[in-house]
Scaffold this motif. Structure first.
Motif, PDB file in Angstrom:
ATOM      1  N   ALA A 136     -15.841  17.648  -3.175  1.00  0.00           N
ATOM      2  CA  ALA A 136     -15.223  18.489  -4.209  1.00  0.00           C
ATOM      3  C   ALA A 136     -14.385  17.646  -5.157  1.00  0.00           C
ATOM      4  O   ALA A 136     -14.373  17.872  -6.375  1.00  0.00           O
ATOM      5  CB  ALA A 136     -14.360  19.567  -3.559  1.00  0.00           C
ATOM      6  N   THR A 137     -13.689  16.647  -4.615  1.00  0.00           N
ATOM      7  CA  THR A 137     -12.864  15.763  -5.446  1.00  0.00           C
ATOM      8  C   THR A 137     -13.723  14.950  -6.409  1.00  0.00           C
ATOM      9  O   THR A 137     -13.388  14.796  -7.592  1.00  0.00           O
ATOM     10  CB  THR A 137     -12.028  14.825  -4.559  1.00  0.00           C
ATOM     11  N   VAL A 138     -14.848  14.444  -5.903  1.00  0.00           N
ATOM     12  CA  VAL A 138     -15.779  13.702  -6.767  1.00  0.00           C
ATOM     13  C   VAL A 138     -16.316  14.618  -7.869  1.00  0.00           C
ATOM     14  O   VAL A 138     -16.408  14.228  -9.039  1.00  0.00           O
ATOM     15  CB  VAL A 138     -16.944  13.110  -5.942  1.00  0.00           C
ATOM     16  N   MET A 139     -16.667  15.847  -7.517  1.00  0.00           N
ATOM     17  CA  MET A 139     -17.171  16.802  -8.505  1.00  0.00           C
ATOM     18  C   MET A 139     -16.110  17.094  -9.571  1.00  0.00           C
ATOM     19  O   MET A 139     -16.418  17.273 -10.749  1.00  0.00           O
ATOM     20  CB  MET A 139     -17.599  18.104  -7.813  1.00  0.00           C
ATOM     21  N   ALA A 140     -14.842  17.127  -9.139  1.00  0.00           N
ATOM     22  CA  ALA A 140     -13.757  17.359 -10.095  1.00  0.00           C
ATOM     23  C   ALA A 140     -13.627  16.188 -11.065  1.00  0.00           C
ATOM     24  O   ALA A 140     -13.420  16.377 -12.265  1.00  0.00           O
ATOM     25  CB  ALA A 140     -12.438  17.575  -9.344  1.00  0.00           C
ATOM     26  N   PHE A 141     -13.753  14.957 -10.557  1.00  0.00           N
ATOM     27  CA  PHE A 141     -13.755  13.766 -11.425  1.00  0.00           C
ATOM     28  C   PHE A 141     -14.815  13.898 -12.511  1.00  0.00           C
ATOM     29  O   PHE A 141     -14.604  13.508 -13.663  1.00  0.00           O
ATOM     30  CB  PHE A 141     -14.051  12.509 -10.593  1.00  0.00           C
ATOM     31  N   GLN A 142     -15.963  14.443 -12.135  1.00  0.00           N
ATOM     32  CA  GLN A 142     -17.098  14.534 -13.047  1.00  0.00           C
ATOM     33  C   GLN A 142     -17.088  15.799 -13.896  1.00  0.00           C
ATOM     34  O   GLN A 142     -17.976  15.992 -14.727  1.00  0.00           O
ATOM     35  CB  GLN A 142     -18.394  14.451 -12.244  1.00  0.00           C
ATOM     36  N   GLY A 143     -16.093  16.656 -13.689  1.00  0.00           N
ATOM     37  CA  GLY A 143     -16.011  17.880 -14.473  1.00  0.00           C
ATOM     38  C   GLY A 143     -17.043  18.930 -14.095  1.00  0.00           C
ATOM     39  O   GLY A 143     -17.351  19.814 -14.893  1.00  0.00           O
TER      40      GLY A 143
END
Length: 235
Positions: free
Chosen positions: A20-27
């Motif tokens: 989820a954190t990686v997905m947040a980085f990527q918007g």
């Protein structure tokens, strides 16, 4: 062997929070919602299995907090940071403000850590919560940011200011002394679970009507019902 089962679920919670954190980085707002919801499911499973199997351990308690910190502290903070980074220009052209103001989002991570640490040493929170729990806080933010980006007609300065104010409010709620009822049920009877059933029905209906943003509305109702319940009990 069975004593390790809750920790396996907790590890899946942590793994989901990392994604989820990686997905947040990527918007990728949609995927943040998906993976935080998956993390919440595993968070429920670890607690349920620990109670069912009576497999409690100091290690499991610490691991649960560490996993929750990532899934329900860092991941939602990152999606709020991404939202502010893209939209703070709507309230100011000052390069200092546009560069640094989005970092206020990480107050949510800081207060999530304070909340989790407080919960671990507070013996009053065995049956209910004191202050807003981190999964509820996370659910509000992932659905709110998703709704603003995908469901709002346009992002206005008022909405950006609302997000900034809400960060301060929700950070305070997590470490507040406001009693908040738990969604854990000991039985399925309506009596004694009135607020829980009402909340679930309301949230399901709201999500069906307005989409993922309805989760944020349900969390606001949860906070309101908790305040009403605490006042009725103290009256």
């Amino acid at each position: 062997m069975k004593r390790h089962i809750p920790n396996v679920f907790t590890s899946f919670n942590l793994f989901s929070g990392c994604i989820a954190t990686v997905m947040a980085f990527q918007g990728e707002y949609t995927w943040v919602v998906v993976w935080v919801v998956i993390a919440a499911f595993f968070d429920f499973c670890d607690g349920f299995s620990a109670r069912l199997l009576k497999a409690y351990s100091p290690m499991g308690k610490e691991l649960d907090s560490l996993a929750d910190m990532v899934s329900f502290g860092v991941a939602p903070s990152m999606i709020v940071f991404h939202f502010l980074s893209a939209n703070v220009i709507r309230i100011s052209q000052n390069p200092v403000i546009t560069e640094y103001l989005p970092y206020i989002a990480f107050l949510l991570a800081v207060f999530s850590a304070l909340r989790l640490a407080k919960f671990n040493i507070d013996t009053r929170q065995s049956e209910s919560f004191i202050g807003l729990n981190t999964p509820a806080n996370a659910m509000f933010w992932i659905s709110f940011c998703y709704g603003l980006v995908h469901e709002a007609p346009m992002i206005t300065p008022v909405l950006v200011y609302t997000v900034l104010a809400a960060i301060l409010v929700f950070s305070s709620l997590m470490v507040s002394e406001i009693p908040m009822f738990s969604l854990k049920v000991k039985h399925i009877k309506f009596k004694g679970n009135e607020y829980r059933y009402f909340l679930v029905i309301f949230m399901v209906g709201l999500v069906a009507y307005i989409g993922i943003l309805g989760i944020a509305g349900g969390i606001l109702l949860y906070i309101a019902l908790s305040i009403i319940t605490s006042r009725n009990q103290s009256a």
